[in-house]
Design a protein around this motif. Structure first.
Motif, PDB file in Angstrom:
ATOM      1  N   ALA A 300      41.977  32.134  39.270  1.00 11.70           N
ATOM      2  CA  ALA A 300      40.510  32.134  39.186  1.00 11.70           C
ATOM      3  C   ALA A 300      39.913  31.246  40.272  1.00 11.70           C
ATOM      4  N   GLN A 301      40.467  30.046  40.438  1.00 13.38           N
ATOM      5  CA  GLN A 301      39.967  29.126  41.458  1.00 13.38           C
ATOM      6  C   GLN A 301      40.178  29.690  42.857  1.00 13.38           C
ATOM      7  N   LEU A 302      41.350  30.297  43.076  1.00 17.58           N
ATOM      8  CA  LEU A 302      41.647  30.896  44.376  1.00 17.58           C
ATOM      9  C   LEU A 302      40.657  32.005  44.699  1.00 17.58           C
ATOM     10  N   CYS A 303      40.377  32.868  43.732  1.00 14.79           N
ATOM     11  CA  CYS A 303      39.446  33.981  43.956  1.00 14.79           C
ATOM     12  C   CYS A 303      38.048  33.476  44.303  1.00 14.79           C
ATOM     13  N   LEU A 304      37.605  32.451  43.614  1.00 21.92           N
ATOM     14  CA  LEU A 304      36.282  31.881  43.909  1.00 21.92           C
ATOM     15  C   LEU A 304      36.251  31.273  45.308  1.00 21.92           C
ATOM     16  N   GLU A 305      37.334  30.640  45.709  1.00 24.33           N
ATOM     17  CA  GLU A 305      37.403  30.012  47.030  1.00 24.33           C
ATOM     18  C   GLU A 305      37.373  31.035  48.157  1.00 24.33           C
ATOM     19  N   ILE A 306      37.901  32.227  47.904  1.00 25.74           N
ATOM     20  CA  ILE A 306      37.967  33.233  48.975  1.00 25.74           C
ATOM     21  C   ILE A 306      36.851  34.267  48.882  1.00 25.74           C
ATOM     22  N   GLY A 307      35.864  34.011  48.031  1.00 23.87           N
ATOM     23  CA  GLY A 307      34.672  34.852  48.070  1.00 23.87           C
ATOM     24  C   GLY A 307      34.359  35.697  46.858  1.00 23.87           C
ATOM     25  N   ALA A 308      35.052  35.516  45.745  1.00 23.02           N
ATOM     26  CA  ALA A 308      34.700  36.257  44.534  1.00 23.02           C
ATOM     27  C   ALA A 308      33.292  35.887  44.089  1.00 23.02           C
ATOM     28  N   VAL A 309      32.568  36.859  43.600  1.00 29.85           N
ATOM     29  CA  VAL A 309      31.198  36.608  43.131  1.00 29.85           C
ATOM     30  C   VAL A 309      31.214  35.788  41.852  1.00 29.85           C
ATOM     31  N   ASP A 310      32.187  36.055  40.993  1.00 33.43           N
ATOM     32  CA  ASP A 310      32.303  35.367  39.712  1.00 33.43           C
ATOM     33  C   ASP A 310      33.705  35.620  39.165  1.00 33.43           C
ATOM     34  N   VAL A 311      34.011  35.014  38.035  1.00 32.88           N
ATOM     35  CA  VAL A 311      35.269  35.266  37.337  1.00 32.88           C
ATOM     36  C   VAL A 311      34.976  35.346  35.848  1.00 32.88           C
ATOM     37  N   TYR A 312      35.349  36.450  35.227  1.00 26.95           N
ATOM     38  CA  TYR A 312      35.138  36.616  33.792  1.00 26.95           C
ATOM     39  C   TYR A 312      36.488  36.555  33.073  1.00 26.95           C
ATOM     40  N   ILE A 313      36.598  35.689  32.103  1.00 28.78           N
ATOM     41  CA  ILE A 313      37.804  35.621  31.296  1.00 28.78           C
ATOM     42  C   ILE A 313      37.690  36.654  30.183  1.00 28.78           C
ATOM     43  N   VAL A 314      38.653  37.556  30.134  1.00 26.66           N
ATOM     44  CA  VAL A 314      38.653  38.622  29.128  1.00 26.66           C
ATOM     45  C   VAL A 314      39.564  38.163  27.984  1.00 26.66           C
ATOM     46  N   ASP A 315      38.965  37.416  27.058  1.00 27.86           N
ATOM     47  CA  ASP A 315      39.783  36.826  25.994  1.00 27.86           C
ATOM     48  C   ASP A 315      39.378  37.267  24.588  1.00 27.86           C
TER      49      ASP A 315
END
Length: 464
Positions: A300-315
Motif C-alpha cells: 500500500a505504501q509503495l503504491c502511494l509513493e509511485i502515484g496511486a490515487v488512493d488505497v482501499y482495504i477490502v476487508d
C-alpha cells in the motif's frame, strides 16, 4: 477419413451406458454445438453421457475399431472451440462423473472424477481446512477441463497453475486401454513425465477419468487491496516494483474503468470506486494477521509513493462481495454488452503489459470496434475481447481477422505467447502454427500420432 455412426453403433453405445444416456438427432440440444463463446459450431452425431472409467474404455474401443471421432466435453465453458465436435461423431459428456472420491489429509491430496466443478472442489476442501490453489475465473468449469487446458487463474502469481497440482491421472487411451500416469508421491523422476504431457493437451491425447490433486493447508488470513491509478501505464508499472519489494501477493489483477462499468450494469451493484481510469486488485494470504498486514502495508505504501490515487482495504464482507463479484463477472458483463464477441488470451512479460494494452486501444481506434480487456497483471496473462456490436457478418469476419493477426503478432514481438490459460482448441490453431513454426508443430503431431495413430480423439484441434 472417418466412418459414420450406424444404427448398430448406437445400439452398442446404449448397451454400454443405457438408453437414457445416448441422445441422437433433434433430441440433442443446440448448446452442444458450441462452447461459451459460440464462434465455433458443429453438432455431434450422438451425445453420450458417461459415469465411469469402464464405460469410456468400452466406448473408445468401439470408436477405435470403427474409426469414429470422439470429442470430450465437460461444462462447455471453454472459449476456443476445444470441446466442439468439429468432425461430428461422438460427443462424450463427463459431467455425471462428478464424485470427490477421497481426501487424504496425510499426503495432502484430493482424488476426483473429471466432472467435479471447480467451485465444488474449492468448497469441499475449504470445509476441511484445505485450499486447492488454482483459481480460474470460471468456477463452473470442470476439473477435467481445467486439467486439459492447464488453467491458471488469479492465484497463479503465488501458487502456480493447474499442472503444478496434478499428482496423478487415470486416463483412457484412444484404443480404450486404461492407464495410470504419475502416482500419489511427492517426487517423481521415473522416466518421461507423461502425466505432465497430458495436462494442457486439450483432450487430444487421451481422456482423463480420475485425478489426484495436491492441496495445501488453508491460509487463516486473506485480505485484498483495491488500488486506483490515473492511467493504466501507472498501474502496470507498479507490478514489477511490488515484486521487487520482496512481497508476493496471492493475486494481482488489473482492470479498467470501462470494464468495471460493464460489471456494474450487468450485476446491478455498485463498485467501491469508479472515478479513475485504471485499477489493480491485490490479495494477500497467510497464517498470521501480523504477516499479512505487514505485506499489505508494504505494498500500500509503495503504491502511494509511485502515484496511486488512493488505497482501499477490502476487508469487510460487503466490500469483498462488491469487488470480487465484479471481477468474477467481467467476462459475462462484456458478453452482455454486445451482440457477439471473440477473445484474445495472450501472455506477455509483466513489464510489457501496458505496451500491449495501449496497442489494443490504438487498434480499437483504427478499426472502430470496442476492445475491452482485463487480466492477471501478476503473470502477464491478458484477456482482450473484440465486440461485434452492430457489424455485419462480412465486417465482423474482416475485423476479427485483422485484430487477431495484429494482436498475436504484437504479443510475439513483445516476447509473449498466443495463449496463457484458455488453450488453442480449434479457433487459435493457425496462430499457434504461425508463432511456433514447423518443427515444434511437427513434434506435437508426432506425439499425437504415438497416442492416437488413427486421430480419432478430438481431431482438428491444437496442431492439426
Amino acid at each position: 477419413m472417418y466412418n459414420k455412426l450406424t444404427s448398430e453403433d448406437i445400439k452398442k453405445l446404449i448397451e454400454i451406458v443405457g438408453e437414457e444416456n445416448v441422445i441422437t438427432g433433434e433430441s440433442i440440444s443446440a448448446d452442444y454445438a458450441h462452447d461459451e463463446l459460440g464462434t465455433v459450431k458443429k453438432m455431434p452425431d450422438v451425445l453420450v453421457r458417461v459415469t465411469k472409467t469402464e464405460e469410456i474404455s468400452k466406448i473408445m474401443a468401439l470408436a477405435w475399431e470403427r474409426v469414429i471421432p470422439v470429442t470430450v466435453r465437460g461444462s462447455g465453458t471453454g472459449l476456443v472451440g476445444a470441446a466442439v465436435p468439429v468432425c461430428g461423431g461422438i460427443l462424450l459428456e463427463t459431467t455425471k462423473m462428478n464424485k470427490i472420491l477421497e481426501l487424504d489429509s496425510d499426503n495432502l491430496t484430493v482424488t476426483v472424477q473429471p466432472g467435479v466443478l471447480l467451485m465444488e472442489l474449492a468448497a469441499f476442501v475449504e470445509e476441511n481446512d484445505f485450499l486447492y490453489p488454482p483459481d480460474p475465473g470460471e468456477k463452473s468449469a470442470t476439473i477435467g477441463g481445467n486439467i486439459s487446458t492447464n488453467a491458471g487463474g488469479m492465484r497463479a502469481v503465488k501458487y502456480g497453475v493447474t499442472r503444478d497440482y496434478v499428482r496423478a491421472l487415470t486416463v483412457v487411451m484412444p484404443n480404450g486401454e486404461i492407464v495410470k500416469l504419475g502416482a500419489k508421491v511427492a517426487k517423481n523422476s521415473s522416466g518421461y513425465s507423461l502425466k505432465d504431457l497430458v495436462v494442457g493437451s486439450e483432450g487430444t491425447l487421451c481422456i482423463i477419468t480420475e485425478a489426484v490433486l495436491d492441496i495445501i493447508p488453508l491460509p487463516k488470513i486473506s485480505l485484498s487491496l483495491l488500488v486506483p491509478f490515473k492511467d493504466m501505464k501507472s498501474a502496470i508499472e507498479a507490478v514489477p516494483k511490488i515484486f521487487r519489494s520482496k512481497v508476493t501477493p496471492t493475486a494481482i489483477e488489473y482492470m479498467s474503468r470501462d470494464t468495471i462499468l460493464f460489471a456494474e450494469d450487468y450485476l446491478g451493484k455498485k463498485f467501491p470506486d469508479k472515478k479513475n481510469e485504471a485499477y489493480i486488485l491485490l490479495t494477500f494470504d497467510g497464517n498470521t494477521e501480523t504477516q499479512v498486514n505487514e505485506d499489505m502495508n508494504t505494498v500500500a505504501q509503495l503504491c502511494l509513493e509511485i502515484g496511486a490515487v488512493d488505497v482501499y482495504i477490502v476487508d469487510t464482507e460487503e466490500r469483498k462481495k462488491a469487488v470480487w463479484s465484479a471481477r468474477g463477472a467481467f467476462l459475462e458483463a462484456i458478453k452482455a454488452s454486445t451482440t457477439e464477441m471473440d477473445e484474445c488470451d495472450v501472455v506477455v512479460p509483466v513489464n510489457k503489459i501496458d505496451e500491449f494494452i495501449r496497442f489494443t486501444h490504438k487498434l480499437a481506434e483504427q478499426t472502430g470496434v470496442r476492445i475491452p480487456s482485463f487480466g492477471h497483471a501478476g503473470d502477464g496473462n491478458l484477456h482482450i475481447y473484440i465486440c461485434r456490436d452492430k457489424l455485419s457478418d462480412a465486417e465482423w469476419e474482416k475485423v476479427l481477422e485483422e485484430c487477431f493477426d495484429k494482436m498475436y503478432k504484437k504479443a510475439e514481438e513483445l516476447g509473449g505467447l498466443v495463449s496463457g490459460e484458455h488453450g488453442i482448441g480449434y479457433a487459435k490453431k493457425g496462430y499457434l502454427k504461425n508463432q511456433l513454426g514447423d518443427l515444434p508443430i511437427n513434434v506435437m503431431k508426432g506425439i499425437k500420432k504415438v497416442f492416437d495413430e488413427k486421430n480419432i480423439l478430438n481431431p482438428e484441434k491444437v496442431c492439426f
